[in-house]
Motif scaffolding. Structure first.
Motif, PDB file in Angstrom:
ATOM      1  N   SER A   1     -17.156   5.243 -32.116  1.00 45.90           N
ATOM      2  CA  SER A   1     -17.020   4.803 -33.507  1.00 45.90           C
ATOM      3  C   SER A   1     -17.241   5.956 -34.493  1.00 45.90           C
ATOM      4  CB  SER A   1     -17.987   3.660 -33.806  1.00 45.90           C
ATOM      5  OG  SER A   1     -19.322   4.092 -33.658  1.00 45.90           O
TER       6      SER A   1
ATOM      7  N   ILE B   1     -16.545   9.233 -36.646  1.00 44.25           N
ATOM      8  CA  ILE B   1     -15.379   9.865 -37.266  1.00 44.25           C
ATOM      9  C   ILE B   1     -15.746  11.329 -37.479  1.00 44.25           C
ATOM     10  CG2 ILE B   1     -13.858   9.926 -39.262  1.00 44.25           C
ATOM     11  CD1 ILE B   1     -14.421   6.911 -39.599  1.00 44.25           C
TER      12      ILE B   1
ATOM     13  N   GLN C   1     -14.259   2.180 -35.488  1.00 42.91           N
ATOM     14  CA  GLN C   1     -14.605   3.138 -36.538  1.00 42.91           C
ATOM     15  C   GLN C   1     -14.773   2.441 -37.881  1.00 42.91           C
ATOM     16  OE1 GLN C   1     -11.404   5.972 -36.044  1.00 42.91           O
ATOM     17  NE2 GLN C   1     -12.613   7.222 -34.637  1.00 42.91           N
ATOM     18  N   TRP C   2     -13.965   1.404 -38.130  1.00 43.04           N
ATOM     19  CA  TRP C   2     -14.078   0.669 -39.389  1.00 43.04           C
ATOM     20  C   TRP C   2     -15.246  -0.313 -39.355  1.00 43.04           C
ATOM     21  CZ3 TRP C   2      -8.228  -0.316 -38.839  1.00 43.04           C
ATOM     22  CH2 TRP C   2      -7.533   0.801 -39.315  1.00 43.04           C
ATOM     23  N   ASN C   3     -15.610  -0.800 -38.163  1.00 46.26           N
ATOM     24  CA  ASN C   3     -16.698  -1.755 -37.965  1.00 46.26           C
ATOM     25  C   ASN C   3     -17.628  -1.231 -36.879  1.00 46.26           C
ATOM     26  OD1 ASN C   3     -15.476  -3.949 -39.665  1.00 46.26           O
ATOM     27  ND2 ASN C   3     -13.877  -3.733 -38.120  1.00 46.26           N
TER      28      ASN C   3
ATOM     29  N   GLY D   1      -6.587   9.877 -42.224  1.00 48.08           N
ATOM     30  CA  GLY D   1      -6.578   9.147 -40.951  1.00 48.08           C
ATOM     31  C   GLY D   1      -7.410   9.857 -39.904  1.00 48.08           C
ATOM     32  N   THR D   2      -8.057   9.069 -39.057  1.00 51.89           N
ATOM     33  CA  THR D   2      -8.841   9.638 -37.965  1.00 51.89           C
ATOM     34  C   THR D   2      -7.921   9.971 -36.796  1.00 51.89           C
ATOM     35  OG1 THR D   2      -9.265   7.505 -36.908  1.00 51.89           O
ATOM     36  CG2 THR D   2     -10.809   8.195 -38.635  1.00 51.89           C
TER      37      THR D   2
ATOM     38  N   SER E   1      -9.942   2.494 -33.605  1.00 49.39           N
ATOM     39  CA  SER E   1      -9.892   2.458 -35.076  1.00 49.39           C
ATOM     40  C   SER E   1     -10.717   1.299 -35.604  1.00 49.39           C
ATOM     41  CB  SER E   1      -8.442   2.322 -35.558  1.00 49.39           C
ATOM     42  OG  SER E   1      -7.709   3.471 -35.241  1.00 49.39           O
ATOM     43  N   TRP E   2     -10.623   0.143 -34.953  1.00 50.87           N
ATOM     44  CA  TRP E   2     -11.411  -1.011 -35.360  1.00 50.87           C
ATOM     45  C   TRP E   2     -12.906  -0.711 -35.246  1.00 50.87           C
ATOM     46  CZ3 TRP E   2     -15.011  -4.398 -33.402  1.00 50.87           C
ATOM     47  CH2 TRP E   2     -15.220  -5.550 -34.144  1.00 50.87           C
TER      48      TRP E   2
ATOM     49  N   ASN F   1      -6.515   6.769 -35.554  1.00 46.25           N
ATOM     50  CA  ASN F   1      -5.448   6.251 -36.426  1.00 46.25           C
ATOM     51  C   ASN F   1      -4.128   6.963 -36.145  1.00 46.25           C
ATOM     52  OD1 ASN F   1      -7.741   6.234 -39.235  1.00 46.25           O
ATOM     53  ND2 ASN F   1      -7.439   4.654 -37.724  1.00 46.25           N
TER      54      ASN F   1
ATOM     55  N   THR G   1     -10.675  14.190 -39.697  1.00 51.65           N
ATOM     56  CA  THR G   1      -9.628  13.396 -40.353  1.00 51.65           C
ATOM     57  C   THR G   1      -8.518  14.316 -40.832  1.00 51.65           C
ATOM     58  OG1 THR G   1     -10.678  13.517 -42.521  1.00 51.65           O
ATOM     59  CG2 THR G   1     -11.234  11.606 -41.158  1.00 51.65           C
TER      60      THR G   1
END
Length: 175
Positions: free
Chosen positions: A139, A141, A102-104, A148-149, A99-100, A152, A144
């Motif tokens: 990373s 996505i 994917q966000w970064n 949420g992925t 998840s981190w 997640n 969803t």
């Protein structure tokens, strides 16, 4: 339903540890079926290395929960439950790391080797850190649900499994 009846219902659920473990095993099997049969075979999503680690963690949590469900002794429930909590923690860690990512996302998104290629080509102590570094597809996505992925939702479910098992174990009678 009022607050009092909800508390009674929860207490009643946790009063039967074998049912709790069986429910977790069934949920794990349903999640695996959804991931493999629908997301992979119908939607066409190929799992990244971190997804495969989460899949194995889900399999192991389900198997340990099934062993606990088939056991009749509290000692066996404790053993299998603690092992399932440990594996749930590892699955939650992997999902949180993905998840981190994917966000970064990494600056240079490249498709890395698959998990089997890493394990075949490198010693285990080198392959495991490579899995958690992530690659471009870790990373990505691709799907969803309710914002949420997959990573997640994996994290949420691993945490739920760990909490439910811990509450169940804490409610077991002392020796």
């Amino acid at each position: 339903m009022n607050h009092f009846s909800e508390i009674i219902l929860l207490k009643n659920c946790f009063a039967h540890p074998r049912r709790v473990f069986a429910a977790i095993a069934i949920i794990c099997a349903a999640m695996l079926a959804f991931g493999i049969l629908y997301l992979q075979n119908v939607v066409g999503l190929d799992p990244c290395p971190m997804c495969i680690v989460q899949r194995y963690a889900l399999i192991i949590v389900g198997v340990f929960s099934a062993f606990a469900a088939f056991s009749k002794k509290p000692g066996a429930w404790r053993l299998w439950g603690i092992l399932a909590v440990i594996v749930s923690g590892l699955g939650a860690f992997t999902a949180a790391r993905q998840s981190w990512l994917q966000w970064n996302p990494p600056e240079f998104a490249t498709c890395g080797r698959d998990i089997y290629g890493m394990i075949e080509s490198f010693p285990l102590q080198s392959a495991i850190p490579m899995i958690f570094k992530g690659s471009g597809d870790c990373s990505a996505i691709d799907w969803t649900f309710l914002g949420g992925t997959i990573a997640n939702w994996s994290f949420v479910w691993f945490v739920i499994f760990a909490i439910v098992i811990l509450v169940t174990l804490l409610r077991l009678p002392r020796k």
